[in-house]
Design an enzyme around this catalytic site. Structure first.
Site, short mmCIF file in Angstrom:
data_model
loop_
_atom_site.label_atom_id
_atom_site.label_comp_id
_atom_site.label_asym_id
_atom_site.label_seq_id
_atom_site.Cartn_x
_atom_site.Cartn_y
_atom_site.Cartn_z
N ASP A 119 0.76 -1.31 0.04
CA ASP A 119 0.04 -0.13 0.07
C ASP A 119 0.84 1.32 -0.09
O ASP A 119 2.02 1.15 0.23
CB ASP A 119 -0.91 -0.04 1.36
CG ASP A 119 -2.04 -0.76 1.10
OD1 ASP A 119 -2.27 -1.29 0.12
OD2 ASP A 119 -2.79 -0.73 2.13
N ASP A 162 -4.42 -2.78 5.00
CA ASP A 162 -5.02 -2.24 6.31
C ASP A 162 -6.35 -1.97 6.29
O ASP A 162 -6.99 -2.37 7.34
CB ASP A 162 -4.32 -0.63 6.61
CG ASP A 162 -4.46 0.06 5.57
OD1 ASP A 162 -5.41 -0.25 4.38
OD2 ASP A 162 -4.15 1.36 5.27
N ASP A 179 -8.96 -5.25 2.33
CA ASP A 179 -7.73 -6.16 1.68
C ASP A 179 -7.88 -7.63 2.09
O ASP A 179 -6.81 -8.04 1.82
CB ASP A 179 -6.58 -5.15 2.22
CG ASP A 179 -6.42 -3.87 1.82
OD1 ASP A 179 -6.62 -3.63 0.61
OD2 ASP A 179 -6.07 -2.98 2.38
#
Length: 1274
Positions: free
Chosen positions: A473, A794, A798
């Site tokens: 990310d 997070d 996901d």
């Protein structure tokens, strides 16, 4: 579940505070009533609440709590609530006792054989044959024995039993300490778990275990509910209840529709407040666990009746977590419990589908089985040869009759031979391997805690060492996640820094302040800095905090606005989610009309704007031409500076007729744009260095983000993910989807295979894109080695990608509970550089195992050959059973401790990953094993056959049955052990390094073990006497033994000088399981796999669902959970067999067509080599694929399949002037950077081939950037 287990379904403890009517203490409602209430759903639940309590407020009054201020923080009240309604804690199942673990360790087959042999030997030694023909018998046994010696015959049997006991105790102790460690790990995870509750009107984060009935809890997107409750107030709340009901559709919750919230369910959207009505064993989760406990008890009784051992260590471990640690998490058998062990005794029941092993476990199991088989054959041959030799020698050559009274003595001989055979087997079987793996992993996990890696599944630690790709990310991982507004476009002016309030019209400023203050979660706020002079503390969503910070910078106060309109008065909230990429809040104005405030990604929200506030604060029309200009002049320059752009807008709606709030598309439309804010999230200072280390270690880092492509590209360049001059792809999610799907919209592996090797940045991506990318890379077969992918995440969404990945990293600070539950490792500091440390530890585990293997196999080879040849030539093993067990203990337990606890070094990051199919034992290691084996065998055979002449002592060969220990054999034993000790130092290096002492003092455990073993060896030799078959040695003999042992180090240097490349004859060993083996296993679970994938995409927590279904039909839930297993760990991945076969066919075809003429990466000396530029000349040699959308003809990639590409290299440097500035095309096709000059005049090449590659002329002008100048038009 411990004490709970006996209480079956109706577990209703009689609480001390109950009065006659069943009401509890001073509360107006009893535990029983609350339990009954929580069984209702939907309209029934509302009706029940109205009948019994009037409304939710009435329930709060009965529970003596306030819906707005929550409970008072009075410890006595909280304690009383805990006593009356229970605590938010599910008692863990009792761990196995030390004695149970000892009993399990005793189940080892080789140990049982040894015990039996020792007992027979003991029995026979006490048996005295009656007189008569004892003369004849004594001749058989060599005739040397005297009375005292015969009486000492029992010592060997007793010594074997004692050493078996030692081995068992050591194994049991290891298991016990391992279990204790994981209990510690569990409690650590639990302490991390906190939840927001309101007490005394302030929001506090408290540990989940401290929640009590009556608490008012704040719930938000991504939470995993830790207790049951009734909703007081909710905004657009949607819950995923699949973990309890199996329904994967999200359930809408509202105080006036369906207010019941259940523990263990996930908040997928929205926010709200609930009053807690049931905790711990009384919550829905707790009730199920209670049932589970009862089921487990029945299961165990059945097992015991059958006389089977219940080897459900992982199940015990499962319950070791409290329910607050997220129910669904509990349902995944905590992999760590298995400790990576490949224990033969834990044989799974035949009907349980096998859980896949991690890469290392697979290789080790295979290797251990091979070695075990070889050892078994050797030991059988040893026993047969010894017996035949004895029988032929005694009854044929000496021609003796079989005397009845001599039978016990003959049997004693046979038992002695049998013991020798078993000893060979004991030494050959590397039972230390599981121990070494466990110790190494447990040690690493403990140390990784200090490096901010909280490992949830043990094998993830080792898998990380093989990682070849990391999909990370951006926000919070690569960046600091401390957002600040740095630019703003407001009132048709672009301010490059935050302006003072007088530069903005008063009306616009008030609108902006109100829009930001109300249209953000009320939990997001800016607090005073902890330290003086520090930055203000951002609490809650960081993007919202940046906007609130902007309000403060404009000298306004958001708190006043919030106090005027508290959260309860907000009319409706459309909360942020990954599909909307925006958030909207509706408030009712005093004249009963409505105003909607919206904020979100600028390119998405600007499309919905039809007007914009001018400089004087009046709205003017906002035409498509204006939008284009704004994108070009405001949004793109902001994005190129690496800023995230957020648009803030509003809309007024009449109160009559009432708008249709469910028609979101119509409501959030025709907005008026107030401002566009550029928010900066600086790159973490340590990230570029960490990424450089990854790239040097052969790991490709890819950035997958929801930000727009320009921002993403700018941040990727700052981090070092992309470099000017590299050949890479940056693309947006929708473009990625168009390229990887066929006409029917299905994802095709060969299409992904064309994209992922060069893809470095995927922007504007949805969680599904992330999952597709991860799955595509893992299933790809275009590389020799299968890719091992690590993913960071997070958000709740996901989850599927984290589960699919080989290793999933969740963020400890920013991560939602759902993400943490789907992950293998939690990064407690949310920092990318911690991932690099995880890679280092993972590689270290792999190397530690290899070091141990190199050492152990050398000992194995030598000990087995010595025992075998010695027995065949001299009818007795030079190394006695007890001595062998001591050697076994040194090389198994002690060596695994010494070699498995080596700390990692930076040097581990200088080599490429080993890959999944690489052998455990490389050729260098094989060279070392063979080389040292030869040295040791030469020394030992020299000592065995001419030792007595060298040292001028009595020969120990051909000694009678109970002869006293000889110096001769003691010297052999001593030399053998000392050679192993010095070879242990050699084993510290496995890649052919010369300096074996490098960093030896950094590992105190190693030094302690080597010195300790040496000290014990001195004691055994000097004072071991009969039990250890040792005679004391003098100083000269000791020095000779030491000298020969030291020779190992010199010999090691000699071996290191022999180049491995010259030794073609050496084979590698310990490859991973063959694809065929895996395919066979796959067939069984093929359907299951498809099922998982489908459910994962629907974010269903199917473990609970299955568990519940089984409870309704039968109580054998334990085996069910084992069967459904978690889909975590390095090994949950297998594409179905058919697709694998299909992939292989497709890839072969693909390779032949595409790669024939394409330049191989190695042929370019450096990616920065600007001297030779490849020029792609495209020759169209086939029909285009019919496209989904006919307007897409200009997308060359659609023809990629059929176009042969050949590379013409231009020589000679090009003048810099030939690189005109060019800005990225804003088409939906990915920009592709490559080390090509832009003046390749692609359009001419394309024109020859009639491919439409011209760029829209309107987009050409614009400011250059270092990366844009390397764009090409492939």
């Amino acid at each position: 579940m411990g004490d709970m287990a006996n209480s079956s379904v109706g577990f209703h403890p009689n609480k001390p505070g109950m009065d006659g009517r069943g009401c509890t203490g001073d509360f107006g409602v009893s535990l029983e009533e609350l339990r009954t209430l929580m069984e209702f759903r939907g309209a029934e639940a509302l009706q029940k609440i109205q009948e019994s309590y009037g409304d939710t407020e009435g329930l709060c009054q009965r529970l003596k709590t306030s819906p707005t201020d929550g409970l008072s923080d009075d410890p006595a009240d909280l304690e009383k609530r805990g006593q009356v309604f229970g605590q938010n804690f599910i008692p863990p199942k009792k761990p196995k006792t030390f004695l149970q673990l000892v009993w399990e360790a005793l189940q080892d087959v080789t140990l049982i054989i040894l015990e039996v042999a020792a007992i027979i030997s003991l029995g026979l030694s006490f048996y005295q044959p009656p007189g008569g023909d004892s003369e004849a018998c004594s001749n058989v046994s060599g005739g040397v024995e005297d009375e005292g010696e015969a009486e000492a015959g029992w010592i060997e049997g007793a010594a074997i039993l004692l050493s078996v006991l030692c081995v068992v105790l050591v194994t049991a102790f290891n298991d016990w300490s391992k279990e204790k460690q994981f209990r510690g790990l569990q409690s650590r995870i639990e302490q991390e778990q906190r939840f927001a509750v309101v007490r005394n009107g302030t929001v506090l984060q408290i540990p989940v275990a401290e929640m009590v009935v009556g608490d008012v809890a704040q719930i938000k997107y991504g939470d995993l509910l830790p207790a049951d409750g009734v909703l007081i107030q909710g905004n657009d709340l949607k819950i995923d209840e699949s973990s309890l009901t199996g329904e994967s559709d999200h359930v809408r919750k509202a105080a006036d529709r369906d207010p019941m919230l259940l523990s263990g369910t996930h908040v997928m959207e929205g926010s709200g407040k609930m009053v807690v009505t049931a905790v711990g064993v009384n919550s829905q989760t707790g009730i199920i666990f209670t049932l589970l406990g009862a089921g487990e008890m029945e299961e165990e009784k059945k097992e015991n009746k059958k006389g089977k051992q219940d080897g459900t260590l992982e199940n015990n471990q499962n319950k070791a977590k409290k329910q607050d640690e997220a129910v669904a998490m509990e349902m995944q058998p905590l992999k760590s419990a298995e400790g990576g062990e490949v224990e033969e005794r834990e044989k799974k029941k035949a009907n349980v589908p096998k859980k896949e092993k991690s890469v290392l476990q697979g290789k080790l199991t295979k290797l251990a089985v091979q070695i075990g088989k070889a050892g078994l054959v050797m030991s059988a041959i040893t026993v047969i040869i010894l017996m035949l030799y004895f029988v032929i020698e005694t009854f044929v050559i000496q021609d003796r009759p079989w005397l009845k009274e001599c039978t016990p003595i003959y049997v004693q001989y046979f038992v002695k031979f049998f013991i020798i055979g078993v000893t060979v087997l004991v030494v050959a079987v590397p039972e230390g391997l599981p121990l070494a793996v466990t110790i190494s992993l447990a040690y690493s996990v403990k140390k990784m805690m200090k490096d901010n890696n909280l490992v949830r599944h043990l094998d993830a630690c080792e898998t990380m060492g093989n990682a070849t790709a990391i999909c990370s990310d951006k926000t919070g991982t690569l960046t600091t996640n401390r957002m600040t507004a740095v630019q703003i476009y407001i009132g048709e002016q672009h301010f490059h820094e935050i302006p003072s309030p007088q530069h903005i019209s008063h009306h616009t400023l008030e609108l902006l302040t109100t829009a930001i203050s109300l249209n953000s979660a009320y939990t997001s706020k800016i607090m005073v800095a902890d330290k003086e002079g520090g930055l203000p503390k951002q609490v809650g969503n960081k993007t919202e905090c940046a906007l609130l910070g902007l309000v403060l910078d404009l000298k306004r106060d958001y708190q006043c606005v919030r106090e005027q309109i508290p959260e309860e008065k907000l009319y409706k909230v459309y909360t942020f989610n990954s599909v909307r990429k925006s958030m909207s809040t509706v408030v009712q104005l005093p004249d009963n009309s409505f105003r909607i405030y919206s904020k979100g990604a600028s390119e998405i929200l600007l499309k919905k704007c039809s007007s914009i506030l001018s400089r004087d604060g009046a709205a003017r029309p906002f035409r498509p031409r204006d939008k284009e200009e704004m994108v070009k002049k405001v949004i793109e320059p902001m994005a190129c500076d690496g800023l995230r752009t957020i648009c803030v807008a509003y809309r007024d709606l009449p109160g009559d007729p009432l708008p249709d709030w469910d028609d979101e598309a119509d409501i959030i439309n025709n907005l008026t744009c107030i401002a566009v804010v550029g928010i900066e999230d600086p790159v973490r200072p340590e990230v570029p260095e960490a990424i450089r280390k990854c790239q040097r270690a052969g790991i490709t880092v890819r950035m997958v983000t929801g930000d727009n492509i320009n921002t993403a590209r700018a941040i990727a360049a700052k981090c070092g993910i992309i470099h000017a001059g590299d050949d890479f792809l940056c693309m947006e999610g929708k473009d990625f989807n168009r390229r990887i799907r066929n006409e029917k919209g299905e994802v095709e592996q060969e299409r992904i295979d064309k994209i992922w090797p060069k893809l470095r940045v995927l922007a504007r991506s949805s969680p599904t894109d992330k999952h597709t990318l991860v799955k595509g890379i893992i299933d790809s077969t275009i590389c020799e080695q299968r890719q091992v992918v690590a993913v960071t995440g997070d958000g709740t969404n996901d989850g599927p990608a984290l589960k699919k990945a080989d290793v999933g990293f969740a963020m400890g600070i920013a991560g939602t509970d759902v993400a943490k539950e789907a992950s293998d490792i939690i990064l407690t500091d949310d920092n990318f550089s911690s991932i690099v440390k995880a890679v280092m530890w993972g590689r270290n585990v792999y190397d530690s195992i290899s070091k141990f293997l190199q050492f152990q196999l050398t000992v194995n080879v030598v000990a087995v050959i010595v025992a075998f040849t010695g027995a065949c030539i001299t009818q007795d093993s030079p190394l006695k059973a007890v001595q062998m067990l001591w050697v076994n203990l040194i090389m198994d337990t002690f060596a695994s401790l010494a070699l498995a606890t080596e700390p990692p070094t930076e040097a581990l990051l200088l080599r490429k990953p080993y890959g999944r199919n690489n052998p455990l034992i490389s050729r260098t290691m094989m060279k070392n094993i063979m080389g040292h084996g030869v040295y040791q065998l030469v020394i030992i055979f020299t000592l065995l056959f001419v030792g007595e002449q060298i040292f001028d002592i009595d020969s120990g060969r051909e000694a009678p049955l109970h002869a006293p220990p000889s110096e001769h054999y003691t010297i052999i034993f001593n030399t053998f052990v000392l050679m192993q000790l010095f070879n242990e130092i050699n084993a510290r290096k496995i890649h052919g390094e010369r300096n074996v002492f490098d960093g030896i003092f950094a590992n105190p455990i190693f030094c302690t073990i080597v010195l300790g073993t040496f000290a014990i060896q001195i004691v055994i030799v000097q004072f071991g006497g009969k039990p250890f078959s040792c005679a004391p040695l003098n100083v000269e003999q000791w020095l000779w033994c030491l000298f020969v042992g030291l020779g190992e180090l010199l010999w090691g240097q000699l071996i290191a000088s022999v180049p491995t490349s010259q030794l073609k004859c050496l084979k590698e060993a310990g490859h991973g399981p063959a694809p065929d083996d895996i395919m066979d296993e796959d067939l069984a679970e093929d359907e299951e796999e498809i099922d998982h994938a489908e459910r994962e995409l629907r974010r269903g927590q199917i473990l609970w669902f299955r568990g519940l279904n089984r409870i309704q039909t039968q109580m054998e839930v334990v085996s069910t959970f084992k069967r459904s297993g978690s889909f975590q760990g390095a090994v949950r991945r297998r594409s179905s067999v058919l697709s694998q076969l299909h992939d292989i066919r497709v890839v072969k075809a693909f390779r032949s067509s595409l790669y024939d003429g394409m330049e191989k990466p190695e042929s370019r000396s450096s990616i920065h080599d600007f001297q030779a530029h490849p020029e792609f000349i495209i020759t169209d040699s086939g029909h285009s694929i019919p496209l989904i959308d006919e307007t897409d003809v200009d997308d060359e990639s659609e023809r990629f399949n059929h176009n042969h590409i050949r590379v013409a290299v231009r020589h000679g440097p090009l003048p810099p002037s030939s690189l005109p500035p060019q800005r990225p095309p804003r088409s939906r096709y990915p920009t592709r950077q490559q080390s090509l000059p832009v003046t390749l005049n692609c359009n001419n090449n394309a024109a020859e081939n009639r491919a439409h590659l011209t760029r829209p002329p309107a987009l050409d002008p614009g400011p250059p950037s270092p990366l844009h100048s390397f764009e090409t038009c492939l």
